[in-house]
Design a protein around this motif. Sequence first.
Motif, PDB file in Angstrom:
ATOM      1  N   VAL A 185       0.844  -1.194   0.000  1.00 48.62           N
ATOM      2  CA  VAL A 185       0.000   0.000   0.000  1.00 48.62           C
ATOM      3  C   VAL A 185       0.880   1.245   0.000  1.00 48.62           C
ATOM      4  O   VAL A 185       0.652   2.203  -0.757  1.00 48.62           O
ATOM      5  CB  VAL A 185      -0.963  -0.003   1.210  1.00 48.62           C
ATOM      6  N   GLN A 186       1.906   1.247   0.859  1.00 47.49           N
ATOM      7  CA  GLN A 186       2.853   2.362   0.870  1.00 47.49           C
ATOM      8  C   GLN A 186       3.588   2.449  -0.463  1.00 47.49           C
ATOM      9  O   GLN A 186       3.821   3.538  -0.997  1.00 47.49           O
ATOM     10  CB  GLN A 186       3.859   2.190   2.008  1.00 47.49           C
ATOM     11  N   THR A 187       3.958   1.303  -1.004  1.00 49.72           N
ATOM     12  CA  THR A 187       4.662   1.299  -2.287  1.00 49.72           C
ATOM     13  C   THR A 187       3.781   1.860  -3.396  1.00 49.72           C
ATOM     14  O   THR A 187       4.231   2.671  -4.218  1.00 49.72           O
ATOM     15  CB  THR A 187       5.102  -0.129  -2.646  1.00 49.72           C
ATOM     16  N   ALA A 188       2.514   1.453  -3.441  1.00 52.34           N
ATOM     17  CA  ALA A 188       1.610   1.907  -4.495  1.00 52.34           C
ATOM     18  C   ALA A 188       1.345   3.404  -4.417  1.00 52.34           C
ATOM     19  O   ALA A 188       1.171   4.068  -5.454  1.00 52.34           O
ATOM     20  CB  ALA A 188       0.283   1.145  -4.402  1.00 52.34           C
ATOM     21  N   SER A 189       1.316   3.958  -3.218  1.00 53.07           N
ATOM     22  CA  SER A 189       1.082   5.398  -3.092  1.00 53.07           C
ATOM     23  C   SER A 189       2.342   6.216  -3.333  1.00 53.07           C
ATOM     24  O   SER A 189       2.268   7.394  -3.687  1.00 53.07           O
ATOM     25  CB  SER A 189       0.517   5.714  -1.700  1.00 53.07           C
ATOM     26  N   SER A 190       3.520   5.601  -3.160  1.00 55.46           N
ATOM     27  CA  SER A 190       4.783   6.313  -3.335  1.00 55.46           C
ATOM     28  C   SER A 190       5.365   6.155  -4.723  1.00 55.46           C
ATOM     29  O   SER A 190       6.018   7.062  -5.243  1.00 55.46           O
ATOM     30  CB  SER A 190       5.808   5.803  -2.309  1.00 55.46           C
ATOM     31  N   LEU A 191       5.152   5.009  -5.350  1.00 48.30           N
ATOM     32  CA  LEU A 191       5.757   4.715  -6.650  1.00 48.30           C
ATOM     33  C   LEU A 191       5.419   5.742  -7.730  1.00 48.30           C
ATOM     34  O   LEU A 191       6.279   6.056  -8.566  1.00 48.30           O
ATOM     35  CB  LEU A 191       5.341   3.312  -7.095  1.00 48.30           C
ATOM     36  N   PRO A 192       4.193   6.303  -7.776  1.00 51.15           N
ATOM     37  CA  PRO A 192       3.902   7.275  -8.837  1.00 51.15           C
ATOM     38  C   PRO A 192       4.849   8.464  -8.866  1.00 51.15           C
ATOM     39  O   PRO A 192       5.060   9.055  -9.927  1.00 51.15           O
ATOM     40  CB  PRO A 192       2.465   7.725  -8.509  1.00 51.15           C
ATOM     41  N   THR A 221      -5.037   2.804  -5.488  1.00 55.06           N
ATOM     42  CA  THR A 221      -4.129   3.544  -4.607  1.00 55.06           C
ATOM     43  C   THR A 221      -3.009   4.186  -5.423  1.00 55.06           C
ATOM     44  O   THR A 221      -2.605   5.330  -5.174  1.00 55.06           O
ATOM     45  CB  THR A 221      -3.526   2.600  -3.553  1.00 55.06           C
ATOM     46  N   PHE A 222      -2.526   3.451  -6.420  1.00 57.12           N
ATOM     47  CA  PHE A 222      -1.500   3.986  -7.320  1.00 57.12           C
ATOM     48  C   PHE A 222      -2.011   5.224  -8.060  1.00 57.12           C
ATOM     49  O   PHE A 222      -1.295   6.233  -8.200  1.00 57.12           O
ATOM     50  CB  PHE A 222      -1.082   2.909  -8.313  1.00 57.12           C
ATOM     51  N   LEU A 223      -3.260   5.184  -8.528  1.00 58.17           N
ATOM     52  CA  LEU A 223      -3.812   6.322  -9.258  1.00 58.17           C
ATOM     53  C   LEU A 223      -3.957   7.547  -8.356  1.00 58.17           C
ATOM     54  O   LEU A 223      -3.693   8.680  -8.781  1.00 58.17           O
ATOM     55  CB  LEU A 223      -5.165   5.946  -9.855  1.00 58.17           C
ATOM     56  N   THR A 257      10.938   5.415   0.041  1.00 56.94           N
ATOM     57  CA  THR A 257       9.800   4.918   0.813  1.00 56.94           C
ATOM     58  C   THR A 257       9.174   3.695   0.149  1.00 56.94           C
ATOM     59  O   THR A 257       8.883   2.682   0.807  1.00 56.94           O
ATOM     60  CB  THR A 257       8.742   6.022   0.971  1.00 56.94           C
ATOM     61  N   ALA A 258       8.964   3.795  -1.178  1.00 58.60           N
ATOM     62  CA  ALA A 258       8.355   2.673  -1.897  1.00 58.60           C
ATOM     63  C   ALA A 258       9.259   1.451  -1.874  1.00 58.60           C
ATOM     64  O   ALA A 258       8.815   0.332  -1.573  1.00 58.60           O
ATOM     65  CB  ALA A 258       8.067   3.087  -3.344  1.00 58.60           C
ATOM     66  N   GLY A 277      11.762   0.828   0.208  1.00 59.87           N
ATOM     67  CA  GLY A 277      11.925   0.339   1.571  1.00 59.87           C
ATOM     68  C   GLY A 277      10.722  -0.434   2.057  1.00 59.87           C
ATOM     69  O   GLY A 277      10.846  -1.482   2.698  1.00 59.87           O
ATOM     70  N   SER A 278       9.511   0.066   1.730  1.00 61.66           N
ATOM     71  CA  SER A 278       8.297  -0.632   2.166  1.00 61.66           C
ATOM     72  C   SER A 278       8.205  -2.021   1.547  1.00 61.66           C
ATOM     73  O   SER A 278       7.882  -3.010   2.224  1.00 61.66           O
ATOM     74  CB  SER A 278       7.066   0.201   1.793  1.00 61.66           C
ATOM     75  N   ALA A 279       8.478  -2.097   0.239  1.00 56.65           N
ATOM     76  CA  ALA A 279       8.441  -3.406  -0.419  1.00 56.65           C
ATOM     77  C   ALA A 279       9.500  -4.338   0.161  1.00 56.65           C
ATOM     78  O   ALA A 279       9.257  -5.526   0.384  1.00 56.65           O
ATOM     79  CB  ALA A 279       8.649  -3.231  -1.924  1.00 56.65           C
ATOM     80  N   LEU A 280      10.684  -3.797   0.414  1.00 59.18           N
ATOM     81  CA  LEU A 280      11.776  -4.600   0.979  1.00 59.18           C
ATOM     82  C   LEU A 280      11.395  -5.172   2.336  1.00 59.18           C
ATOM     83  O   LEU A 280      11.581  -6.375   2.596  1.00 59.18           O
ATOM     84  CB  LEU A 280      13.027  -3.734   1.104  1.00 59.18           C
ATOM     85  N   TRP A 281      10.827  -4.325   3.205  1.00 53.01           N
ATOM     86  CA  TRP A 281      10.500  -4.807   4.556  1.00 53.01           C
ATOM     87  C   TRP A 281       9.338  -5.796   4.532  1.00 53.01           C
ATOM     88  O   TRP A 281       9.263  -6.687   5.382  1.00 53.01           O
ATOM     89  CB  TRP A 281      10.197  -3.632   5.477  1.00 53.01           C
ATOM     90  N   GLY A 282       8.439  -5.651   3.562  1.00 53.32           N
ATOM     91  CA  GLY A 282       7.386  -6.656   3.431  1.00 53.32           C
ATOM     92  C   GLY A 282       7.964  -8.025   3.100  1.00 53.32           C
ATOM     93  O   GLY A 282       7.564  -9.043   3.674  1.00 53.32           O
ATOM     94  N   LEU A 283       8.930  -8.061   2.181  1.00 56.76           N
ATOM     95  CA  LEU A 283       9.573  -9.325   1.814  1.00 56.76           C
ATOM     96  C   LEU A 283      10.389  -9.888   2.971  1.00 56.76           C
ATOM     97  O   LEU A 283      10.378 -11.100   3.233  1.00 56.76           O
ATOM     98  CB  LEU A 283      10.463  -9.115   0.591  1.00 56.76           C
ATOM     99  N   VAL A 284      11.107  -8.998   3.676  1.00 57.72           N
ATOM    100  CA  VAL A 284      11.927  -9.451   4.813  1.00 57.72           C
ATOM    101  C   VAL A 284      11.037 -10.046   5.900  1.00 57.72           C
ATOM    102  O   VAL A 284      11.336 -11.112   6.461  1.00 57.72           O
ATOM    103  CB  VAL A 284      12.771  -8.286   5.362  1.00 57.72           C
TER     104      VAL A 284
END
Length: 539
Positions: free
Chosen positions: A70-77, A130-132, A375-376, A378-385
């Motif tokens: 969710v954090q990744t989708a809002s930050s990636l744009p 969320t990305f939009l 942020t995007a 890091g958020s994805a990384l910590w989800g995988l970790v």
Amino acid sequence: MAADQGATPEAGQGAAPRGSPSPWAPLRASVFRALWIAVLLSNVGTWMQTVGAQWLLVSAPGASVLVSLVQTASSLPVLLFALPAGVFAEFLDKRRVLLATQLFQVVVGAVLTVITAVGGMSPSLLLVLTFLLGAGAAVQLPAYQAVIPELVPRAQLASAAALGSISINLARAVGPAIAGLIISWIGVAAVFALNAVTFLVFAVVLLWWRPEPTDRPHPEDFLSALRVGGRYVRHAPVVRRLMLRLVLFIVPASVLWALLPLIADRRLGIGSGGYGLLLASVGAGSLIGAVLLPRLRRAWGPTGLLAVASVSYAAAMLVVGLVRIPWLVVLVLLPTGVAWIMVLSSLNATVQAFLPRWVRARGLSIYQVVLFGATAGGSALWGLVANRVGLPVSFLLSAALLAAGAASGRLLPLHDVSGVDRSEAPVWVDPQLALNPEDSPGPVLVSMEYVVRDELFDQLMAGLVAVRRTRLRTGATSWRAYRDAERPELVVEQFTVPSWDEHLRQHSGGRITGADQENLDRVRELSDPPPWVRHLFSL
């Protein structure tokens, strides 16, 4: 619209000086006050939206990854749209850009609400919508930041920036708590609906605002303007160091935003209302940090402030990851919010103080790319970790990285820009040409010939280091210096600009700051006679 923007001081103001206007003074301007209230509501809605989206996913299979996305989708744009948005903000009508993004977000928010209300929301569709919403925010941010100097007097810019920080952190304190209550009483769809309403309120305020007509800069070629902004940052060591320090903090610190919903649900068992309380605690701490920041920055300096904040944040991550006592975690998140706002506000204030007006929106868009990209990622990384090693170990790793980042301050200190003159230098006199520039639309070679006594040669070479950065920051694509083998006292500086129009922008486009002019004058004064300038058109 939420984004941690610490300050927007006019160039040359590293911090508000003593005796500066009250932080509430800009609210006396009706337009600024209306926009500030609209932005506050929008920020509250954005935090409510984030809480609602994350809570919708906490029970889904693979929740560790989905919630962090969710954090990744809002930050990636921001990675995709912030750079072109920065160019648009330099040359288009900022009010229209802001209005268009609000209306776009109203439509997306309405779709999100309806699909959720009828029970048709899937994790993948939620992330797309969320990305939009994040895309709208990415386009909006540079335009909104760049419009503030048009709304308040120059002396009140630092106060306007402080109010922006208060808005963001007040929203962080209030938004999650409201979202938690609404989710408990009504459901997630109501949270999404209220977020859409906040965009509509912002649009109404923009329709009411009728700015005075102003002369906008002559539009540059889009790709050229984009390259110029990137070239400026690449040849500005101050900005590069700030962005490096930002990444070293944000990547490990983003573990909190990525995994806090899972901490609330799985380790603390406090439900959506409790999760809202945790975020409200961080927001309250951020408000405290915003109030204390000027005093702490004077006491510790920018590098010391960053180190103290990183260590405090690391200690808090240890507690959040290991402790199962809800009230203790709530208390620990207060200093976490203080540390968060200390770092982001301090770095943001410094980068905006350094960027000159002509490239501010583009430079800020690059800063936003780094901020949201870290942020995007890091958020994805910590989800995988967390999916691999679990929540406690993830927070332990984050604390270790934050401590290492604090220790690196001795090797990579921040530059103090409070005394650097970022005002626009006087306009240079345009060169008188015998040839018509339109007959030679290609690159232009500018040659400066200096005649310098042998005992002044080392001073010239030291000065040319700063001159090289100035040329490259303000439009040159290449730069070299040569020494004449037959006449050692003759030094030739040569730089290439893409076109004659681009060189004229160096002369009269406000690209040379007071600090740049001081470096140029220092080098010119070493030459006797004064430097001889040649402009050579390509054939």
